[in-house]
Design an enzyme around this catalytic site. Structure first.
Site, PDB file in Angstrom:
ATOM      1  N   THR A  61      -0.837   9.081   3.029  1.00 58.36           N
ATOM      2  CA  THR A  61      -0.986   7.616   3.054  1.00 58.36           C
ATOM      3  C   THR A  61      -1.591   7.258   4.418  1.00 58.36           C
ATOM      4  O   THR A  61      -1.844   8.137   5.226  1.00 58.36           O
ATOM      5  CB  THR A  61       0.379   6.903   2.914  1.00 58.36           C
ATOM      6  OG1 THR A  61       1.155   7.194   4.087  1.00 58.36           O
ATOM      7  CG2 THR A  61       1.132   7.336   1.667  1.00 58.36           C
ATOM      8  N   ARG A  98       0.849  -1.198   0.000  1.00 59.98           N
ATOM      9  CA  ARG A  98       0.000   0.000   0.000  1.00 59.98           C
ATOM     10  C   ARG A  98       0.889   1.254   0.000  1.00 59.98           C
ATOM     11  O   ARG A  98       2.122   1.163   0.030  1.00 59.98           O
ATOM     12  CB  ARG A  98      -0.928   0.005   1.222  1.00 59.98           C
ATOM     13  CG  ARG A  98      -0.187   0.240   2.504  1.00 59.98           C
ATOM     14  CD  ARG A  98      -1.113   0.283   3.695  1.00 59.98           C
ATOM     15  NE  ARG A  98      -0.422   0.876   4.826  1.00 59.98           N
ATOM     16  CZ  ARG A  98      -0.782   0.731   6.086  1.00 59.98           C
ATOM     17  NH1 ARG A  98      -1.828   0.003   6.388  1.00 59.98           N
ATOM     18  NH2 ARG A  98      -0.109   1.327   7.048  1.00 59.98           N
ATOM     19  N   ASN A 144      11.584   0.717   1.308  1.00 57.38           N
ATOM     20  CA  ASN A 144      10.494   1.659   1.554  1.00 57.38           C
ATOM     21  C   ASN A 144       9.691   1.327   2.815  1.00 57.38           C
ATOM     22  O   ASN A 144       9.079   2.218   3.408  1.00 57.38           O
ATOM     23  CB  ASN A 144       9.581   1.662   0.316  1.00 57.38           C
ATOM     24  CG  ASN A 144       8.233   2.268   0.592  1.00 57.38           C
ATOM     25  OD1 ASN A 144       8.063   3.482   0.590  1.00 57.38           O
ATOM     26  ND2 ASN A 144       7.229   1.411   0.855  1.00 57.38           N
ATOM     27  N   TYR A 180      11.471   7.417  15.378  1.00 55.02           N
ATOM     28  CA  TYR A 180      11.351   7.583  13.921  1.00 55.02           C
ATOM     29  C   TYR A 180      12.478   8.468  13.387  1.00 55.02           C
ATOM     30  O   TYR A 180      13.125   8.130  12.397  1.00 55.02           O
ATOM     31  CB  TYR A 180       9.984   8.198  13.618  1.00 55.02           C
ATOM     32  CG  TYR A 180       9.630   8.269  12.146  1.00 55.02           C
ATOM     33  CD1 TYR A 180       9.208   7.136  11.459  1.00 55.02           C
ATOM     34  CD2 TYR A 180       9.699   9.469  11.452  1.00 55.02           C
ATOM     35  CE1 TYR A 180       8.870   7.192  10.123  1.00 55.02           C
ATOM     36  CE2 TYR A 180       9.356   9.535  10.106  1.00 55.02           C
ATOM     37  CZ  TYR A 180       8.937   8.396   9.447  1.00 55.02           C
ATOM     38  OH  TYR A 180       8.601   8.460   8.115  1.00 55.02           O
ATOM     39  N   ASP A 226       6.089  -7.379   1.489  1.00 51.89           N
ATOM     40  CA  ASP A 226       5.377  -6.726   2.599  1.00 51.89           C
ATOM     41  C   ASP A 226       5.011  -7.789   3.624  1.00 51.89           C
ATOM     42  O   ASP A 226       5.274  -8.987   3.412  1.00 51.89           O
ATOM     43  CB  ASP A 226       4.104  -6.021   2.090  1.00 51.89           C
ATOM     44  CG  ASP A 226       3.722  -4.795   2.928  1.00 51.89           C
ATOM     45  OD1 ASP A 226       3.416  -4.964   4.121  1.00 51.89           O
ATOM     46  OD2 ASP A 226       3.723  -3.677   2.398  1.00 51.89           O
TER      47      ASP A 226
HETATM   48  N1  LIG Z   1       3.569   9.206   4.748  1.00 52.06           N
HETATM   49  C1  LIG Z   1       4.463  10.126   5.044  1.00 52.06           C
HETATM   50  O1  LIG Z   1       4.117  11.279   5.381  1.00 52.06           O
HETATM   51  C2  LIG Z   1       5.934   9.820   4.941  1.00 52.06           C
HETATM   52  C3  LIG Z   1       6.827  10.892   4.950  1.00 52.06           C
HETATM   53  C4  LIG Z   1       8.182  10.647   4.840  1.00 52.06           C
HETATM   54  C5  LIG Z   1       8.649   9.352   4.732  1.00 52.06           C
HETATM   55  N2  LIG Z   1       7.753   8.317   4.726  1.00 52.06           N
HETATM   56  C6  LIG Z   1       8.315   6.968   4.595  1.00 52.06           C
HETATM   57  O2  LIG Z   1       7.851   6.398   3.389  1.00 52.06           O
HETATM   58  C7  LIG Z   1       7.806   4.974   3.522  1.00 52.06           C
HETATM   59  C8  LIG Z   1       6.457   4.452   3.050  1.00 52.06           C
HETATM   60  O3  LIG Z   1       5.449   4.911   3.947  1.00 52.06           O
HETATM   61  P1  LIG Z   1       3.930   5.175   3.507  1.00 52.06           P
HETATM   62  O4  LIG Z   1       3.684   6.609   3.694  1.00 52.06           O
HETATM   63  O5  LIG Z   1       3.666   4.555   2.190  1.00 52.06           O
HETATM   64  O6  LIG Z   1       3.181   4.394   4.708  1.00 52.06           O
HETATM   65  P2  LIG Z   1       2.216   3.097   4.705  1.00 52.06           P
HETATM   66  O7  LIG Z   1       1.966   2.823   6.149  1.00 52.06           O
HETATM   67  O8  LIG Z   1       1.048   3.316   3.816  1.00 52.06           O
HETATM   68  O9  LIG Z   1       3.122   1.954   4.050  1.00 52.06           O
HETATM   69  C9  LIG Z   1       4.147   1.311   4.756  1.00 52.06           C
HETATM   70  C10 LIG Z   1       4.205  -0.134   4.306  1.00 52.06           C
HETATM   71  O10 LIG Z   1       5.276  -0.776   5.018  1.00 52.06           O
HETATM   72  C11 LIG Z   1       4.801  -2.059   5.406  1.00 52.06           C
HETATM   73  N3  LIG Z   1       5.553  -2.587   6.541  1.00 52.06           N
HETATM   74  C12 LIG Z   1       5.475  -2.205   7.837  1.00 52.06           C
HETATM   75  N4  LIG Z   1       6.270  -2.990   8.584  1.00 52.06           N
HETATM   76  C13 LIG Z   1       6.866  -3.869   7.748  1.00 52.06           C
HETATM   77  C14 LIG Z   1       7.807  -4.918   7.917  1.00 52.06           C
HETATM   78  N5  LIG Z   1       8.292  -5.236   9.123  1.00 52.06           N
HETATM   79  N6  LIG Z   1       8.212  -5.593   6.826  1.00 52.06           N
HETATM   80  C15 LIG Z   1       7.719  -5.291   5.600  1.00 52.06           C
HETATM   81  N7  LIG Z   1       6.818  -4.331   5.367  1.00 52.06           N
HETATM   82  C16 LIG Z   1       6.412  -3.625   6.440  1.00 52.06           C
HETATM   83  C17 LIG Z   1       3.334  -1.833   5.756  1.00 52.06           C
HETATM   84  O11 LIG Z   1       2.614  -3.059   5.796  1.00 52.06           O
HETATM   85  C18 LIG Z   1       2.909  -0.907   4.629  1.00 52.06           C
HETATM   86  O12 LIG Z   1       2.476  -1.620   3.479  1.00 52.06           O
HETATM   87  C19 LIG Z   1       8.135   4.673   4.988  1.00 52.06           C
HETATM   88  O13 LIG Z   1       9.490   4.335   5.110  1.00 52.06           O
HETATM   89  C20 LIG Z   1       7.872   5.999   5.672  1.00 52.06           C
HETATM   90  O14 LIG Z   1       8.609   6.146   6.858  1.00 52.06           O
HETATM   91  C21 LIG Z   1       6.421   8.526   4.832  1.00 52.06           C
END
Ligand SMILES: NC(=O)c1ccc[n+]([C@@H]2O[C@H](COP(=O)([O-])OP(=O)(O)OC[C@H]3O[C@@H](n4cnc5c(N)ncnc54)[C@H](O)[C@@H]3O)[C@@H](O)[C@H]2O)c1
Length: 251
Positions: free
Chosen positions: A184, A17, A84, A149, A38
């Site tokens: 997200t 996702r 990611n 984080y 995932d």
């Molecule tokens: N959303 C934001 O505002 C934002 C901002 C900066 C950075 N990020 C980074 O971007 C990346 C993606 O985040 P997102 O926004 O798509 O969030 P999200 O929660 O929608 O997606 C994260 C995904 O990681 C998976 N995941 C969690 N633990 C896991 C594990 N142990 N092994 C494998 N998969 C695992 C989840 O099941 C999920 O599908 C992350 O690293 C997050 O820290 C997000």
């Protein structure tokens, strides 16, 4: 026009996702073969099925050495790795439980280390590759309530540079991506499932809105492709201008 990722095989973690799913979609559209990894098996399998023959799902907990070994054992080549997968945890420093701190570090930081380590032999065999590590604006500056984080995202930024310096000789490029607030489920989930208006929270950044997952996927495609052939060890910020200013901004 040739597809930008033709003949490349990619593995994207956290691809069920959010931003990982958006990257996986764009990778397939640009001609790559993609392994979607995932722990959300149902969602991951459904997306892989939707993307067709170029995609398959792999259960992979990024904090597990054994899962990484199994994932790369099933691959004949690997050109692109997108580290990611990530989790967010809000709590004041003084109230942060060790278990919560370690969970965030294990997934975000240890997961990125294990992923890069697992990818190196396959990329060396392929004669090169591109590793894209998802850090954050919290890998560049601090935000309250995000000790674990922020620590994990600073660590990703640092280890990206070490890997770039070590692996450049093998044609392996390693870069970090620093998104701002992206719409997200991650933030809403960490906030306990409450409905949040992310655009309202992000109204003070220069672009006056939160980002979309597909906007980060565009940057990830660039870093995965040969268009970024001279980029390594670098920080790619896509934050709507969030880090262009500081807390003394009077507007
Ligand atoms: N959303 C934001 O505002 C934002 C901002 C900066 C950075 N990020 C980074 O971007 C990346 C993606 O985040 P997102 O926004 O798509 O969030 P999200 O929660 O929608 O997606 C994260 C995904 O990681 C998976 N995941 C969690 N633990 C896991 C594990 N142990 N092994 C494998 N998969 C695992 C989840 O099941 C999920 O599908 C992350 O690293 C997050 O820290 C997000």
């Amino acid at each position: 026009m040739t597809a930008r990722l033709e003949h490349k095989t990619a593995l994207v973690t956290g691809a069920a996702r959010g931003q990982g799913a958006a990257a996986a979609r764009r990778f397939v559209a640009e001609g790559a073969r993609v392994v979607l990894a995932d722990v959300l098996d149902e969602e991951g399998k459904a997306l892989a099925a939707e993307l067709g023959d170029a995609a398959r799902y792999q259960h992979l907990d990024v904090s597990s050495e054994d899962d990484w070994a199994a994932a790369v054992a099933g691959m004949d080549r690997l050109d692109v790795l997108v580290n990611n997968a990530g989790v967010l945890h809000f709590s004041p420093l003084a109230d942060t439980k060790l278990a919560d701190y370690q969970r965030v570090i294990n997934i975000n930081q240890v997961g990125t280390f294990l992923g890069m380590r697992a990818a190196v032999p396959l990329m060396r065999t392929a004669g090169g590759g591109s590793i894209v590590n998802l850090s954050s604006v919290e890998g560049l500056a601090a935000a309250p309530l995000l000790t674990a984080y922020t620590a994990s995202k600073f660590a990703i930024r640092g280890m990206t540079k070490v890997a770039a310096v070590e692996l450049g000789q093998y044609g392996i490029r390693v870069n970090s991506v620093h998104p701002g607030m992206i719409d997200t489920d991650m933030i809403k989930e960490a906030a306990g499932g409450v409905e949040l208006d992310l655009n309202r929270i992000a109204r003070r950044v220069a672009l006056r809105r939160a980002g979309r997952a597909d906007e980060i996927a565009d940057l990830v495609v660039f870093l995965a492709s040969d268009e970024s052939s001279y980029c390594t060890g670098a920080e790619f910020v896509a934050d709507g201008g969030a880090t262009a200013t500081h807390a003394l901004n009077v507007t």
